[in-house]
Each structure stands twice: as structure tokens, then as C-alpha cells.
Design an enzyme around this catalytic site. Structure first.
Site, PDB file in Angstrom:
ATOM      1  N   HIS A   1       5.638   5.969  11.620  1.00  0.00           N
ATOM      2  CA  HIS A   1       5.076   5.783  10.018  1.00  0.00           C
ATOM      3  C   HIS A   1       4.027   7.205   9.970  1.00  0.00           C
ATOM      4  O   HIS A   1       2.904   6.906   9.979  1.00  0.00           O
ATOM      5  CB  HIS A   1       4.175   4.507  10.179  1.00  0.00           C
ATOM      6  CG  HIS A   1       3.744   4.224   8.652  1.00  0.00           C
ATOM      7  ND1 HIS A   1       4.179   4.931   7.300  1.00  0.00           N
ATOM      8  CD2 HIS A   1       3.455   2.963   8.063  1.00  0.00           C
ATOM      9  CE1 HIS A   1       3.851   4.383   6.348  1.00  0.00           C
ATOM     10  NE2 HIS A   1       3.271   3.214   6.574  1.00  0.00           N
TER      11      HIS A   1
ATOM     12  N   ARG B   1       0.982  -1.129   0.134  1.00  0.00           N
ATOM     13  CA  ARG B   1      -0.059  -0.191  -0.233  1.00  0.00           C
ATOM     14  C   ARG B   1       0.692   1.210  -0.022  1.00  0.00           C
ATOM     15  O   ARG B   1       0.629   2.252  -0.710  1.00  0.00           O
ATOM     16  CB  ARG B   1      -0.842  -0.019   1.165  1.00  0.00           C
ATOM     17  CG  ARG B   1      -2.182  -0.771   1.278  1.00  0.00           C
ATOM     18  CD  ARG B   1      -2.510  -1.198   2.345  1.00  0.00           C
ATOM     19  NE  ARG B   1      -1.598  -1.985   3.070  1.00  0.00           N
ATOM     20  CZ  ARG B   1      -1.573  -3.407   2.700  1.00  0.00           C
ATOM     21  NH1 ARG B   1      -2.296  -4.066   1.820  1.00  0.00           N
ATOM     22  NH2 ARG B   1      -0.494  -4.169   3.068  1.00  0.00           N
ATOM     23  N   THR B   2       1.574   1.461   1.022  1.00  0.00           N
ATOM     24  CA  THR B   2       2.489   2.433   1.120  1.00  0.00           C
ATOM     25  C   THR B   2       3.350   2.786  -0.144  1.00  0.00           C
ATOM     26  O   THR B   2       3.609   4.197  -0.844  1.00  0.00           O
ATOM     27  CB  THR B   2       3.285   2.541   2.256  1.00  0.00           C
ATOM     28  OG1 THR B   2       2.863   2.232   3.377  1.00  0.00           O
ATOM     29  CG2 THR B   2       4.242   3.942   2.485  1.00  0.00           C
TER      30      THR B   2
ATOM     31  N   ARG C   1      11.383   3.394   3.553  1.00  0.00           N
ATOM     32  CA  ARG C   1      11.032   2.449   4.520  1.00  0.00           C
ATOM     33  C   ARG C   1      12.238   1.490   4.940  1.00  0.00           C
ATOM     34  O   ARG C   1      12.955   0.986   4.012  1.00  0.00           O
ATOM     35  CB  ARG C   1       9.822   1.375   4.085  1.00  0.00           C
ATOM     36  CG  ARG C   1       9.685   0.196   5.158  1.00  0.00           C
ATOM     37  CD  ARG C   1       8.410  -0.261   5.070  1.00  0.00           C
ATOM     38  NE  ARG C   1       7.192   0.479   5.120  1.00  0.00           N
ATOM     39  CZ  ARG C   1       6.049   0.167   5.087  1.00  0.00           C
ATOM     40  NH1 ARG C   1       5.773  -1.157   4.766  1.00  0.00           N
ATOM     41  NH2 ARG C   1       5.115   0.876   5.331  1.00  0.00           N
TER      42      ARG C   1
END
Lengths: 154, 304
Positions: B131, B53-54, B103
């Protein structure tokens, strides 16, 4: 300092005397200052010496080296009552207490094994000093008790 | 908003957050207005850990602003595999892009990386740390569903290692929300987050059971309890089972309760919840694109 203590730890000509160290913390004080004798420094250590103020205290004398306020303030984390005496030609020319620093850099190792500062990266450990304890500026881990157990050893 | 790097939700003021959410709402209303806004700009993608998703929503966001991405690709095919330090990797990659998204599995990695680069760096998750961009889209979802006035939020699941939880808890303090933390004792909030919440005077309570607080909640934010947090399978099953919800569980909740989840879910929210009006988690995931567009727009604009 009483005559009795003088017998235990000899006078120095030039350098720094760190007095009123919490009993049993002298070796941690040396570890924080990065003094391990390998560079030939003349160091005298008195441990668990009777003290009116602290009951028992440690004393460290480092010949030929004048420690700066920045260097010694970090000692406040493990020896909050410590006093610093700068000696020149057998005389104490400066005397002050350790003050709690706002941060300590490159002194403690973060106990969080998953913290980036514990890996092979070009970064010093960095802790912000809280009212009680210290906090890693990178991963936010807080150390409250046993700060001396986290002194970085190279 | 003027921040060089987005590392932690703690650095974001209420005004910062609202400027991103306002921009996100404008963009969502008329995406075509920004379709060429950042043409020629490149976003560097450094994902040292898997992400769906990110990563996809950042890519979509950058492309919908007219820009493009350059992607390091999987770690096992990169120079990291040869033992390159993170500090070196980011110093090299900053020369290829106008901003970086990273990330990484280690806590504090984003902060450290940001020390070595001049282009803006966005933390897309650092281990069990923070996050912040997930938090922005979570807040966008809350604003559009429950609103921020007199807000009561329950956060449930793995509060110890959940980075989305840590960031959200910090950000909610700026909205004076009442926060209830529901988890097994072994997965309660870490000392550092609890410390920050106390410092800000946040209204917070901790619970081991959802029943106690469910009726009072406007929002229930559910997170996954991971198998690897427990020494054995049986203990995991037993404990994780207590923090699962289904449509029946939610009968005790307010009709307006908003159920959120950063996804992916496994079985902590039963499929029958999807059919209820409580389910907002897919909309929440979709909000990732306009919110990240807004954030990138503000960051790239500030550094134009």
C-alpha cells in the site's frame, strides 16, 4: 556413460539425453519440460541408476527433440547437477550443464492462493530465482523447500 | 520522479520519496496555487474492496488539483460481477482516464494490472501485499513530527497480513531507521518482507512484547489485529488484548513519542490516547490529501 547404463536405457539416434538428474526427479523433469507422452514423443526414463558422482541418479532420453538451453536451465532448480547431451546420428554433438536461470516463467504455480497468478487471468506465473529458492514476481511469496511440489500441471 | 506505475514501496528511492514529500509540503502551504493545475484530467477509481480514507482522499486530492474522477463503483454493480477478468477491466477503463487508482483483494493484482495498461496505475492496496501511497503519507507524518534523523520506529499488530506495514518497512530502510516489530508469533512479518529487509542490511528486531522496546521508540505505528486471522473468538480476544495501548501504557514512553495508526482502529488504541500529545493518527489521515495531491501532480505532470 557406462555399458551397464546403456543396457538399462537404450541409445537414441537424435534428441536429448538429460543425465545426472537428482535421483527420483526424472518425472518432475518431464513435467517441467511439458513432456507427458501425449504428443507421441519417444521417451526413455532410468530412475535411481547407480552413479559414481551422485550415488543414485535418474536419466531421461527424449528422441527427436533437441532441448534449448533456456528450456533446460529451469531444471537446475530440481536437478542442479544435470548434464544435457544433444545427440545427432548416435553421436553426442553438444554437452553442457544446466545453469541457474534468473527467472522462471510459466513453470511453477504460486503456492499463495491469494496470488493473482493463480486466478483466471491472462498471466503466466513468474518467479525470480534467489540464491536459495524462488520468489513470485507478483505476490513476492518465497519458496525455499520442495520446489518440485509447485510444478504447474495444465 | 519518473515512474509509470506506483506498485510497491520497494520501487521508491529516498529521492523519490523526498520529492513527493517536498511537493506535499508546498501544496499544503498553498493549496490554491494548484487549484486548476490538472483541470480536465480524469482519475479512474477501481476499488474492488471497500475503502473510506484511501478512496475519499484520492477523490479529494484529484478534485483539489482541478481534475475529476470516474468511479467504477461497487464491485457487485460492475462488469466484474459478470465474470470479467481484471486484465480486461483495466484495459477498458484506461480508455476513460488519465491515470488509475486500484485496490484489489488479491496480492500481485496491481502489478498484473499495470502490465496491461499504458496510463499510470497506482496501487491503493493489493490484498496483504503493498500500500505504497499510505506509506508516503505515513512518512510525511513522521517527517513532520519525529523527523528522519536517527529514527527508531516500532511497528505493532498484524505484521503478517498488514500491507501498510510491509510498505512502510521497505520504505524505512531507505532512511536507515531502526525498526522494531512487535506482534504475536502467529502474525510476524512474512518471509518475503524479512528477506528484503535483510538484503538491504536494515537494522531490525522482532519482539512479542511492547514493554521491551517502548522507551526507545520515536514512533509507534499501531495496526489492527483482525478477528478473521484467528480460529476462535477467545484466542483472538486474548491475543489482540495484549497489543492494545492506552494512556497508561504510554507513561513508559518518551514524552516525544509519536503514535500513528493507518486507521480504522477498533480498540487497539484506547480513546484516552487521543487526548495526549502522542496522538498523531488523525493528522496522519489528513495528510492523505496533500500527499496524494503531490503524487498525482508528479505522475500527471510526467505524463502530460
Amino acid at each position: 556413460m557406462t555399458d551397464d547404463e546403456e543396457l538399462r536405457v537404450s541409445k537414441i539416434t537424435e534428441g536429448t539425453v538429460i543425465d545426472h538428474i537428482t535421483g527420483g526427479q526424472a518425472l518432475n523433469v518431464l513435467a517441467i519440460l511439458g513432456i507427458d507422452g501425449s504428443r507421441g514423443e519417444e521417451v526413455s526414463v532410468g530412475m535411481n541408476v547407480p552413479s559414481d558422482r551422485l550415488g543414485r541418479k535418474d536419466i531421461v532420453k527424449v528422441e527427436g527433440r533437441e532441448l534449448s538451453q533456456d528450456e533446460v536451465d529451469v531444471l537446475s532448480l530440481i536437478a542442479p547437477a544435470a548434464t544435457i547431451n544433444i545427440v545427432r546420428d548416435y553421436d553426442v554433438i553438444e554437452k553442457h550443464r544446466v545453469e541457474r536461470p534468473e527467472q522462471v516463467v510459466g513453470v511453477l504455480e504460486c503456492p499463495n492462493r491469494n496470488c493473482i497468478t493463480t486466478k483466471s487471468e491472462p498471466v503466466d506465473s513468474h518467479f525470480d530465482v534467489l540464491d536459495e529458492g524462488v520468489r513470485c514476481a507478483y505476490c513476492n511469496t518465497i519458496i525455499r523447500e520442495g520446489i518440485a511440489d509447485h510444478i504447474q500441471v495444465d | 520522479m519518473r515512474h509509470d506505475h506506483i506498485i510497491s514501496a520497494k520501487q521508491l528511492s529516498r529521492a523519490d520519496i523526498e520529492s513527493v514529500l517536498d511537493r506535499a509540503a508546498e501544496i499544503a502551504a498553498d493549496p490554491s496555487a494548484v487549484a486548476d493545475r490538472h483541470a480536465g484530467k480524469l482519475l479512474g477509481m477501481l476499488f474492488f474492496e471497500p475503502s473510506t480514507r484511501t478512496k475519499m482522499s484520492f477523490s479529494a486530492a484529484m478534485k483539489r488539483l482541478g481534475g475529476d474522477i470516474v468511479d467504477m463503483g461497487p464491485v457487485d454493480q460492475s462488469s466484474v460481477k459478470k465474470g470479467e477478468s481484471l486484465a480486461d477491466t483495466v484495459r477498458v477503463v484506461e480508455g476513460y482516464a488519465d491515470a488509475l487508482v486500484m485496490r484489489h483483494p488479491l496480492e500481485g493484482s496491481a502489478k498484473m494490472a499495470s502490465d496491461f495498461v499504458d496510463v499510470p496505475l497506482i496501487n491503493a492496496g493489493d490484498g496483504a501485499g503493498q500500500h505504497p501511497t499510505q506509506t508516503l503519507l505515513d512518512l510525511h507524518t513522521i517527517r513532520e513530527s519525529a523527523g528522519f534523523d536517527d529514527l527508531t520506529v516500532g511497528i505493532m499488530g498484524d505484521l503478517k497480513y498488514g500491507r501498510t506495514v510491509h510498505s512502510l518497512a521497505h520504505a524505512l530502510t531507505t532512511f536507515d531507521a531502526t525498526q522494531h516489530f512487535i506482534s504475536p508469533e502467529s502474525l510476524q512479518l512474512p518471509r518475503s518482507v524479512r528477506y528484503d529487509l535483510h538484503e538491504t542490511g536494515a537494522s531490525m528486531r522482532e519482539h512479542t512484547e511492547l514493554d521491551e522496546v517502548l522507551p526507545s521508540l520515536d514512533v509507534l505505528y499501531v495496526t489492527r489485529i483482525q478477528r478473521e486471522r484467528f480460529p476462535d473468538e477467545n484466542e483472538y480476544r486474548e491475543i489482540a488484548g495484549e497489543y492494545q495501548i492506552d494512556a497508561e501504557t504510554l507513561e513508559a514512553a518518551s514524552d516525544d513519542l509519536v503514535v500513528m495508526h493507518p486507521l480504522p482502529r477498533v480498540d487497539e488504541i484506547a480513546a484516552d490516547v487521543d487526548e495526549t500529545t502522542h496522538a498523531h493518527y488523525f493528522q496522519q489521515a489528513h495528510n492523505g490529501v496533500p500527499v496524494r495531491m503531490a503524487l498525482l501532480d508528479l505522475i500527471l505532470e510526467g505524463n502530460a
